[in-house]
Design a protein around this motif. Structure first.
Motif, mmCIF file in Angstrom:
data_model
loop_
_atom_site.group_PDB
_atom_site.id
_atom_site.type_symbol
_atom_site.label_atom_id
_atom_site.label_comp_id
_atom_site.label_asym_id
_atom_site.label_seq_id
_atom_site.Cartn_x
_atom_site.Cartn_y
_atom_site.Cartn_z
ATOM 1 N N VAL A 137 1.337 2.198 -3.488
ATOM 2 C CA VAL A 137 0.337 2.909 -4.108
ATOM 3 C C VAL A 137 0.440 4.395 -3.848
ATOM 4 C CG1 VAL A 137 -2.366 3.017 -3.895
ATOM 5 C CG2 VAL A 137 -1.200 0.954 -3.838
ATOM 6 N N LEU A 138 0.894 4.704 -2.511
ATOM 7 C CA LEU A 138 0.915 6.314 -1.943
ATOM 8 C C LEU A 138 2.174 6.732 -2.805
ATOM 9 C CD1 LEU A 138 0.601 6.117 1.802
ATOM 10 C CD2 LEU A 138 -1.016 7.101 0.108
ATOM 11 N N LEU A 141 -3.566 7.736 2.240
ATOM 12 C CA LEU A 141 -4.656 7.674 1.094
ATOM 13 C C LEU A 141 -5.635 8.767 1.231
ATOM 14 C CD1 LEU A 141 -5.149 3.810 0.796
ATOM 15 C CD2 LEU A 141 -4.049 5.241 -0.984
ATOM 16 N N VAL A 196 1.014 -1.191 -0.084
ATOM 17 C CA VAL A 196 0.047 0.150 -0.039
ATOM 18 C C VAL A 196 0.954 1.065 -0.004
ATOM 19 C CG1 VAL A 196 -1.654 1.167 1.262
ATOM 20 C CG2 VAL A 196 -1.958 -1.396 1.189
ATOM 21 N N LYS A 204 -6.393 2.904 -7.359
ATOM 22 C CA LYS A 204 -6.425 3.583 -5.826
ATOM 23 C C LYS A 204 -8.050 3.691 -5.235
ATOM 24 C CE LYS A 204 -5.861 7.327 -8.708
ATOM 25 N NZ LYS A 204 -5.424 9.100 -9.127
ATOM 26 N N ALA A 264 -7.175 0.333 -3.185
ATOM 27 C CA ALA A 264 -6.358 0.430 -2.189
ATOM 28 C C ALA A 264 -7.020 1.131 -0.903
ATOM 29 C CB ALA A 264 -5.189 1.125 -2.480
ATOM 30 N N LEU A 265 -7.930 2.203 -1.341
ATOM 31 C CA LEU A 265 -8.500 3.072 -0.533
ATOM 32 C C LEU A 265 -9.602 1.730 0.401
ATOM 33 C CD1 LEU A 265 -9.509 5.565 1.139
ATOM 34 C CD2 LEU A 265 -11.136 5.918 -0.707
ATOM 35 N N TRP A 291 -14.448 9.387 -3.644
ATOM 36 C CA TRP A 291 -13.723 9.908 -2.440
ATOM 37 C C TRP A 291 -14.813 10.746 -1.653
ATOM 38 C CZ3 TRP A 291 -11.112 9.930 1.626
ATOM 39 C CH2 TRP A 291 -10.853 11.039 2.421
ATOM 40 N N PHE A 317 0.919 7.309 -6.621
ATOM 41 C CA PHE A 317 -0.845 7.642 -6.521
ATOM 42 C C PHE A 317 -1.091 8.800 -7.576
ATOM 43 C CE2 PHE A 317 -4.514 9.854 -5.301
ATOM 44 C CZ PHE A 317 -5.132 8.895 -4.844
ATOM 45 N N SER A 365 -12.664 9.197 -9.589
ATOM 46 C CA SER A 365 -12.165 9.134 -8.245
ATOM 47 C C SER A 365 -12.549 10.088 -7.340
ATOM 48 C CB SER A 365 -10.709 9.207 -8.197
ATOM 49 O OG SER A 365 -10.169 10.267 -8.694
#
Length: 960
Positions: free
Chosen positions: A65-66, A126, A62, A77, A80-81, A160, A69, A156
């Motif tokens: 991933v950051l 994230l 992870v 993304k 992962a979140l 979010w 990003f 995205s």
């Protein structure tokens, strides 16, 4: 469980890539973009098997991933979140049982602590990444050249915004746990708290967080920070962070004000209010003056906080007061607004304690002082604040005087708010609904005179009261002489007739009565006997002296100085407490009446002073109606509307003065004038339509009394606007006709005013006159017209409203004209002719109006006027012939002295010249305007007819 490397929260993500020392966790490998999907799948499988501790082996996945990003696709993304959200949620659910396990080993506790730090680090990382991307996309939405990027980010971003609130609730739930056990019972690590709250502050940096659609998000952020404050000792850090954000992000001020209010009310964090205000109060005033952007956040925060929790702000107001002397006017405005909120919500009412009343007066004094602040915005703001404060009567007059003084201010905004404040004071004044100082002057003088008389009556008329000791010293020589006689033999014929009473008390009363009657010898003798009979009883107790004379004098002194000087000794002894009560009541009643009278005088004096100040303001505001500032003019108009409702006589002058503004080119000013007259005259308080109509007609008639021609024209414009919009009811028109026809009793002046109002209304609707033309002619041009030519003159002016405008030559219809034999022209000719030979100063204006009307409406107007000229000239000729005959008779009779006969009267010659001149003028105007317009109209019609014929012939000749 084997001990894992300890995870230290880094200051920056790159810190995890460097070896921080022995036992510290370091990222072994940053996976590539292509390796991430399978790595995330492996992490998910491990999570199903191991739970939240799976992060200990899959942290790098992870973290990668950051790291990537910005370049990752939306699916990775979001995957992962979603995964980290499940991991942290599962860990949060398991932790209560884990923490309550008394047999938890040190290794397991360390593992769960590491897992908690890692999971929260990845999840908040994230969250920050998504939040930064959302903020960036909101800026890109305004860039039309990057549509693909915007559309790419929307997916995205939308996810979010949906997941943000559940994530914040998840972190709140986590912080509400007793996490100190993971740190061995010590306080939660400060870096961990900063990690959890950092996402909150970062979300708050988004300028759109204050929008209504993010209300739920704001509430979630507030509760998350509250959990950190209550459970994790975040007070000091939160104070610094909030003040820092207020300085750099102006939009967060209302959000933090609402949050701090909620923390104080629901979580009991009242001390945080004091810490924040103290932190702001300690800011250097010079620095705030230089940082205009930073001070706005502080100012908004203080103002909003005072609205929501004024009591707590009052407790900490002292730390903010130094900024009132600072250079930043924004801070001064904010602190003064906070004072106003405290005065409105806390320090109000008549039941305040002495300390609270003192604080209230202090705040009011500060506000009044800043009415004359050096900065116009502060002066304006303070005047606005006073409109919301219920002032005590002790402060009312001073604030009114300050507001009147600000009417001369150079700042337009200050003047505007001063007018608004005076209007508010007038609408909510504590005195009366009628505030004419001339009406208040008489009652005030009367009550002042009455108060003076009451004070004169209440002054004591008796001699000044002398103390009993002083009286005793004055009478002591006579008493001593009478006492000395007791020790001498009795004279012949003198007998002892006094006997001692049965009780000592009654004997005391008897002795006291004798002393007041100046019978000193008998009093002394009775005292001598009482000393023998009542030995040892008060007050007949001697001091043990051998001198009997001194003992008797001592007892007499005690009895006299201790007695009531007003009693009558002849009355039977009785309890005098009821007498004392009656006397006190009789004394209190005049005092009560006096106090009431003083209060009445104070009330009338205050009302009179207020009325005088309002009159002074009227004179100043009336001069502002023609200022360049539209807003000031509008406020001035509104002020006169308010003043008129309170019966101030000078208000009528302002109402008249605003009339010419109906011609203003500014739509706002014109509409303000219309609204003013609409409120003043079209909205009466009467119930019935008839009463409303009478009130409207009476009010409008008052305006026209002694009004100039310009005022009449302005009023006509306003009334025609109302008529066109059907705002004047038919009952008004009916009442006007009744007054004109004398069906409703009224004076000649009121009748003429009704006729003028009908003419004004006819401009908006000519049918009002057209359908009643016969009534106008028969009633207005009757035989009584010769008595006063002003009424027939107004009749002519009213009927002239029927004449169409001759200027537009493009009209195809012929202008409205009446036949030559219409009764109107016959009556006009007769009235003009009858008054020609009468010496009246009103005949010429009437004649001019009549001739003008004839040329406007009559067919063959020149013929009608020729007949009038013929009749009038014939009358002049006859008068001249009579004069010649008188001259001839004077010659035949030498005894008669010639007195100027043989010449035409001056007024008759004046009438003739005026008539000829008016006919000539109107004839020229008729030829140049009406005849030429008619010729143009006919020519246009002829040309149009020829063109139609040509077009018809052309169509016929065209081959089929």
């Amino acid at each position: 469980m084997a001990a894992a490397p300890e995870f230290h929260l880094p200051l920056a993500p790159a810190d995890l890539l460097r070896d921080g020392g022995p036992g510290r966790y370091v990222v072994q490998e940053v996976l590539s973009v292509h390796e991430l999907p399978p790595a995330l799948a492996a992490f998910r499988a491990a999570f199903r098997a191991q739970g939240a501790l799976a992060v200990l082996q899959h942290f790098d996945c992870v973290y990668s991933v950051l790291h990537h990003f910005r370049t990752l696709g939306t699916a990775v993304k979001e995957d992962a979140l979603e995964l980290m959200m499940h991991v942290v949620s599962h860990h949060s659910s398991d932790l209560p049982a884990i923490l309550s396990d008394s047999g938890l080993s040190h290794a397991d506790r360390a593992a769960h602590l590491n897992a908690l730090k890692m999971n929260c680090y990845l999840l908040t990382g994230l969250m920050d990444a998504f939040e930064m991307e959302t903020c960036k996309n909101s800026c890109l939405e305004a860039d039309p050249g990057r549509k693909s990027r915007k559309n790419h980010a929307k997916t995205s971003g939308s996810l979010w915004e949906e997941e943000r609130e559940p994530l914040l609730q998840l972190l709140t739930q986590l912080l509400q746990l007793d996490l100190r056990q993971l740190w061995g019972g010590l306080a939660v690590e400060e870096e961990f708290v900063s990690l959890m709250t950092g996402s909150c502050y970062r979300i708050l940096e988004n300028p759109s967080i204050g929008l209504q659609r993010y209300r739920v998000t704001r509430e979630a952020l507030t509760h998350l920070l509250a959990a950190a404050l209550v459970h994790c000792d975040h007070m000091f850090s939160a104070t610094l962070k909030i003040t820092q954000m207020l300085q750099h992000f102006e939009h967060v001020a209302p959000v933090f004000a609402q949050a701090v209010s909620l923390w104080a009310k629901e979580y009991g964090l009242k001390s945080l209010v004091g810490e924040l205000l103290r932190e702001i109060g300690q800011k250097c005033p010079q620095d705030l003056a230089r940082e205009a952007s930073g001070v706005k956040g502080y100012a908004t925060f203080i103002s909003e906080l005072a609205e929501q929790i004024p009591t707590l702000v009052l407790s900490n107001m002292s730390v903010l007061l130094p900024h009132l002397d600072g250079e930043s006017y924004t801070m001064r405005n904010a602190i003064l607004a906070a004072m106003a909120e405290v005065l409105v919500q806390v320090l109000n009412g008549d039941q305040l304690e002495e300390a609270a009343r003192g604080t209230r007066d202090k705040f009011l004094d500060m506000l009044q002082a800043h009415v004359c602040d050096v900065h116009g915005f502060v002066r304006s703001r303070v005047l606005q604040l006073f409109t919301r404060i219920a002032l005590p009567l002790t402060q009312f007059q001073s604030v009114v005087s300050l507001a009147v003084g600000r009417l001369k201010d150079k700042s337009v905004l200050v003047v505007k708010n001063a007018i608004q404040l005076l209007a508010a004071f007038l609408s909510n004044n504590p005195f009366s609904s009628k505030l004419s100082w001339t009406d208040l002057d008489g009652p005030l003088k009367k009550e002042v005179q009455k108060l003076k008389e009451m004070r004169d009556r209440s002054r004591p008329t008796a001699a000044p009261v002398i103390a009993p000791e002083e009286e005793w010293q004055a009478m002591l020589p006579e008493v001593r002489a009478a006492t000395q006689q007791l020790f001498q033999p009795l004279q012949e014929g003198e007998e002892e007739v006094l006997e001692v009473e049965e009780t000592a008390e009654r004997t005391v009363e008897q002795i006291t009565g004798l002393l007041k009657k100046l019978n000193y010898k008998s009093a002394a003798r009775l005292t001598q006997k009482a000393l023998c009979r009542f030995q040892g009883k008060e007050p007949f107790v001697g001091p043990g002296e051998e001198n009997e004379e001194a003992t008797i004098l001592g007892v007499l002194k005690r009895l006299y100085t201790g007695s009531c000087p007003g009693e009558n000794s002849e009355d039977p002894p009785r309890d005098n407490s009821s007498d004392k009560i009656e006397e006190v009541i009789q004394e209190e009643q005049p005092q009560t009446e006096l106090v009431k009278q003083e209060m009445l005088v104070h009330y009338l004096q205050d009302a009179y002073n207020f009325s005088v100040k309002i009159t002074e303001a009227l004179n100043l505001i009336s001069k502002m109606m023609y200022e360049n500032s539209v807003s000031v003019v509008q406020e001035a108009i509104e002020f006169f509307v308010t003043v008129s409702q309170f019966g101030v006589p000078q208000a009528l002058l302002g109402v008249r003065r605003m009339l010419p503004l109906i011609w203003s080119k500014e739509p706002g000013i014109k509409e303000a004038v219309l609204n003013a007259y609409r409120q003043l005259y079209l909205s009466p308080s009467e119930d019935s339509e008839r009463a409303k109509a009478q009130a409207l007609v009476h009010s409008l008639s008052l305006i026209m009394v002694d009004a100039s021609l310009g005022t009449i024209q302005c009023l006509e414009e306003i009334i025609s606007e109302f008529v066109q919009k059907d705002e004047i009811k038919p009952a008004v028109t009916q009442l006007l006709w009744e007054r004109f026809t004398e069906k409703s009793p009224c004076s000649s002046l009121e009748r003429r005013a009704a006729l003028m109002l009908l003419g004004m209304m006819a401009r908006g609707k000519p049918e009002i006159i057209g359908s009643n033309l016969d009534i106008l002619v028969t009633m207005g041009l009757s035989e009584k017209a010769c008595e006063d030519y002003r009424l027939p003159q107004e009749v002519c002016n009213v009927i002239s409203k029927l004449a169409s405008n001759p200027k537009p030559a493009l009209e195809k219809s012929a202008p409205f004209r009446l036949p030559q034999n219409h009764m109107l022209f016959g009556c006009l000719s007769e009235t003009v002719s009858k008054g020609f030979a009468q010496p009246s100063s009103h005949w010429i204006p009437f004649m001019e109006a009549a001739v003008t009307l004839i040329y406007q409406l009559a067919e063959g107007a020149e013929e009608i006027c020729a007949d009038i000229l013929h009749v009038c000239s014939q009358q002049a000729l006859e008068k001249l012939q009579e004069a010649d005959e008188q001259k001839a008779d004077a010659r035949d009779s030498p005894s008669r002295v010639s007195d100027g006969a043989g010449s035409l009267s001056t007024f008759l010659l004046l009438h003739l010249v005026a008539l000829v001149g008016q006919v000539a003028l109107q004839q020229v105007a008729y030829l140049e305007v009406s005849v030429s317009a008619e010729l143009r109209r006919r020519r246009l019609l002829k040309e149009e007819k020829i063109k139609k014929q040509y077009d018809t012939n052309t169509k016929k000749q065209r081959p089929q």
